[in-house]
Design an enzyme around this catalytic site. Structure first.
Site, PDB file in Angstrom:
ATOM      1  N   GLU B  39       0.884  -1.168   0.000  1.00 14.94           N
ATOM      2  CA  GLU B  39       0.000   0.000   0.000  1.00 14.94           C
ATOM      3  C   GLU B  39       0.916   1.211   0.000  1.00 14.94           C
ATOM      4  O   GLU B  39       1.585   1.499   1.002  1.00 14.94           O
ATOM      5  CB  GLU B  39      -0.885  -0.015   1.253  1.00 14.94           C
ATOM      6  CG  GLU B  39      -1.943   1.057   1.257  1.00 14.94           C
ATOM      7  CD  GLU B  39      -2.658   1.116   2.600  1.00 14.94           C
ATOM      8  OE1 GLU B  39      -2.111   0.641   3.627  1.00 14.94           O
ATOM      9  OE2 GLU B  39      -3.767   1.652   2.645  1.00 14.94           O
ATOM     10  N   ASP B  50      -4.672  10.489   9.178  1.00 15.28           N
ATOM     11  CA  ASP B  50      -3.498   9.824   9.738  1.00 15.28           C
ATOM     12  C   ASP B  50      -3.170  10.396  11.110  1.00 15.28           C
ATOM     13  O   ASP B  50      -3.479  11.550  11.413  1.00 15.28           O
ATOM     14  CB  ASP B  50      -2.299  10.002   8.797  1.00 15.28           C
ATOM     15  CG  ASP B  50      -2.416   9.088   7.581  1.00 15.28           C
ATOM     16  OD1 ASP B  50      -2.419   7.866   7.793  1.00 15.28           O
ATOM     17  OD2 ASP B  50      -2.541   9.600   6.459  1.00 15.28           O
TER      18      ASP B  50
END
Lengths: 430, 250
Positions: B39, B50
């Site tokens: 990924e 995030d």
């Protein structure tokens, strides 16, 4: 002939056995909480040190229904649930309206407001996880009192940071909290770094819920091994607990063969309106009923939904908690010291904000004088004194009922009378 | 690449060109024997979902001015045929002035799909555009969901037959909140049915946790923050960790 307004069938309904989580039924995904972009530490991870684990899990559950623990349900019954659904016949008559006005009266609960619906489970989970001090903020004192009572039911004392303007004006609630063993501290205070910083610049600062939250969080962070922070609104799990209101109301309406066309509630952080309205929204999503028009009523002096922005913001003034996506006037907004202190919050719960954004909830804002007049009319008509916050919903119901009169429409209106105003004499003095 | 019979698939997340182009290519080359899918993150100025750790990495990559597109072009040999999912935020990939989606889709040989975590949260109306774009480049779709997604939407996504549906287990990458993850995975699995792969990620940091979560109904697990933390302490340390995760699934 005297018409009895209490609905007899109310007594036949059960206290719900589960809470309803609206997230699986929302029209769009609920934006997640985030850390501020410049954060060096994770405020999201900090929740581990602030909240009981079970409540964190409820905040992020993927389940639609969450079972109410037996101990909590028994206490719900002891403190007055199910609450009555009452038809305000005399108010209808005084307005000369063809509309039917019902109110779900949460003011009969032991603390005088809906706040106990979440205070009990929050205190229960904290107790079960072994914490010895419950810490929170409060505006008018409804939440602080509810948590003090709930804490004392489990033998866990509370520390309550109360906005200074309310600490001065809501004397009875301060006394009652102390009777339940709570330590009540006017906010901003000199026992936290946040409070001291504000008092240095402005010794007479009236306080705000955003500041009080920051102080409560700081207090917990000083001793996370024994303290837990328990919020009275805004979090999704708080709304989850409040859905007992709407779940009961649906059963009560079924029992009398009616259904509301409009659902109205005041909004501080949004939990009382959401708690009433979300189960009706579920009925709509599942194809069992039409969607009532849902109306959120705020103070025109804290116009987060009517004039605020939809964006990420911290729930507290000093950015100690993760940011959530909501309608807000900004965490640094200094709300005027209105008597409906429970509405002095800068933002709205994320799910309610999303529903407003999607046009599924309408917003209305009222000024304090009009709200007080509505409360007085309601009191004269019904003999029930609504809390200043709930009086915003009363005014909206009156407006809707008068509009129905103009149109000759026999609509059914449901309001959340989220609390009584017996300890809010300052509001009724004007 | 055949990694043998295992209890699930393993993926690692690494932003393109991290920690530098050379080490990045080396990490891909040396970890390809343990992982089923890479990924690869598109460095972003605003990686909002995030956690602070991965954000710092994004910031450093963006401010370093590294030409990550050129790194992406030169990495095909290092991939060793391992599948790739690119992960990037909407504005970076499909924003008004960005042609990055097109660039990446036509650059990476083993690209299976481009995952845009904010697509369905902030840009729901652009779903069809994303599907069309993916189809134009002959790649599959893949979708990010969280426990706050509507059931109907999740079920609808499964009908597009994506390469996978990725359930973010935590509120952000690197978080470790006490959430009943097995339960949430079970709900997601029920909603998407058996015909679509369920990927999971966020906060998977131990072999036993990996095994338990994959056993509860997920097909692919992505390891991000923990892998990157270890990578910052040395490539061998990071590879040893991935090897232990790989072995946990054998």
């Amino acid at each position: 002939m005297v018409q009895h307004s209490r609905i007899d069938e109310n007594t036949d309904i059960e206290v719900p056995r589960y809470w309803y989580n609206i997230a699986p039924d929302l029209p769009k995904p609920l934006p997640p909480p985030i850390d501020p972009l410049d954060a060096d530490i994770s405020l999201i991870n900090r929740l581990r040190e602030l909240l009981p684990s079970e409540l964190i899990d409820q905040e992020f559950t993927f389940e639609r229904y969450i079972g109410i623990p037996k101990e909590v349900r028994e206490l719900y019954i002891e403190i007055g649930r199910p609450t009555p659904l009452v038809r305000a016949y005399k108010l209808e008559k005084s307005l000369g309206t063809p509309a039917k006005i019902y109110y779900k009266f949460e003011g009969v609960l032991a603390s005088g407001s809906h706040k106990l619906n979440t205070a009990i489970p929050q205190a229960y989970y904290s107790y079960r996880e072994g914490y010895s001090e419950l810490v929170t903020e409060t505006g008018a004192g409804q939440w602080g009192l509810a948590l003090s009572i709930a804490g004392s039911l489990f033998g866990v004392p509370s520390t309550v940071f109360m906005t200074r303007s309310s600490y001065i004006s809501k004397v009875k609630r301060v006394e009652l909290m102390r009777k339940h063993g709570a330590t009540v501290i006017p906010s901003p205070s000199n026992i936290t770094r946040v409070g001291r910083g504000i008092l240095e610049d402005e010794p007479d600062h009236p306080g705000s819920l955003g500041i009080a939250i920051s102080e409560a969080v700081e207090w917990v962070m000083e001793k996370p091994e024994s303290r837990r922070y328990l919020p009275g609104s805004v979090m999704e799990y708080v709304i989850l607990h409040q859905t007992v209101i709407g779940l009961e109301a649906i059963e009560q309406f079924r029992a009398i063969g009616e259904y509301p066309d409009k659902i109205i509630g005041c909004v501080g952080g949004g939990s009382n309106l959401s708690g009433l309205a979300y189960p009706f929204y579920r009925e709509y999503v599942e194809g069992r009923a039409k969607l009532p028009e849902i109306i959120a009523v705020e103070s025109s002096l804290i116009p987060k939904a009517s004039r605020g922005e939809y964006r990420y913001e911290h729930p507290d003034a000093y950015g100690a908690l993760p940011m959530i996506k909501m309608y807000t006037v900004g965490r640094h907004y200094k709300p005027p010291a209105i008597k409906a202190a429970g509405l002095r919050f800068h933002g709205l719960a994320s799910s309610l904000s999303l529903l407003i954004r999607e046009g599924l909830v309408r917003v209305r804002a009222y000024d304090p004088d009009s709200v007080r007049e509505a409360a007085e009319l309601f009191y004269r008509s019904e003999g029930v004194l609504p809390a200043p916050e709930s009086s915003h919903a009363v005014l909206a119901a009156i407006d809707e009922a008068l509009e129905a009169k103009r149109r000759g429409e026999g609509i059914t209106i449901l309001i959340n009378l989220s609390g009584h105003g017996l300890y809010d004499e300052d509001f009724f003095r004007g | 690449m055949d990694l043998g019979s295992r209890d699930g698939e393993l993926g690692i997340y690494i932003p393109i060109a991290y920690p530098n182009p050379e080490t990045f290519r080396r990490v891909l080359g040396e970890s390809s024997q343990y992982v089923d899918i890479f990924e690869l993150g598109v460095p972003s100025k605003k990686p909002i979902y995030d956690g602070p750790y991965i954000r710092r990495i994004h910031r450093s990559l963006v401010s370093s001015g590294v030409d990550y597109l050129s790194v992406a072009r030169s990495m095909n040999r290092s991939l060793d045929g391992v599948d790739v999912a690119v992960l990037g935020y909407y504005r970076d990939l499909l924003g008004d002035r960005s042609g990055l989606f097109d660039e990446l889709a036509s650059t990476i040989d083993s690209l299976r799909c481009i995952l845009i975590p904010d697509l369905l949260i902030e840009y729901t109306d652009h779903l069809e555009n994303y599907i069309d774009k993916s189809s134009t480049y002959g790649i599959e779709t893949c979708f990010f969901i969280s426990s706050k997604f509507p059931y109907r939407l999740v079920s609808r996504l499964a009908k597009y037959r994506p390469y996978f549906i990725y359930l973010g287990l935590q509120a952000s990458t690197g978080s470790d909140l006490p959430i009943h993850l097995v339960r949430n995975i079970g709900v997601a699995r029920k909603l998407i049915g058996e015909g679509v792969k369920l990927a999971i990620g966020f906060g998977i940091n131990k072999p036993e946790k990996l095994r338990k979560l994959l056993a509860s109904g997920a097909d692919i697990a992505f390891i991000g923050t923990e892998f990157l933390r270890r990578l910052s302490q040395g490539i061998d340390y990071a590879l040893g960790f991935i090897r232990s995760m790989y072995e946990a699934l054998r």
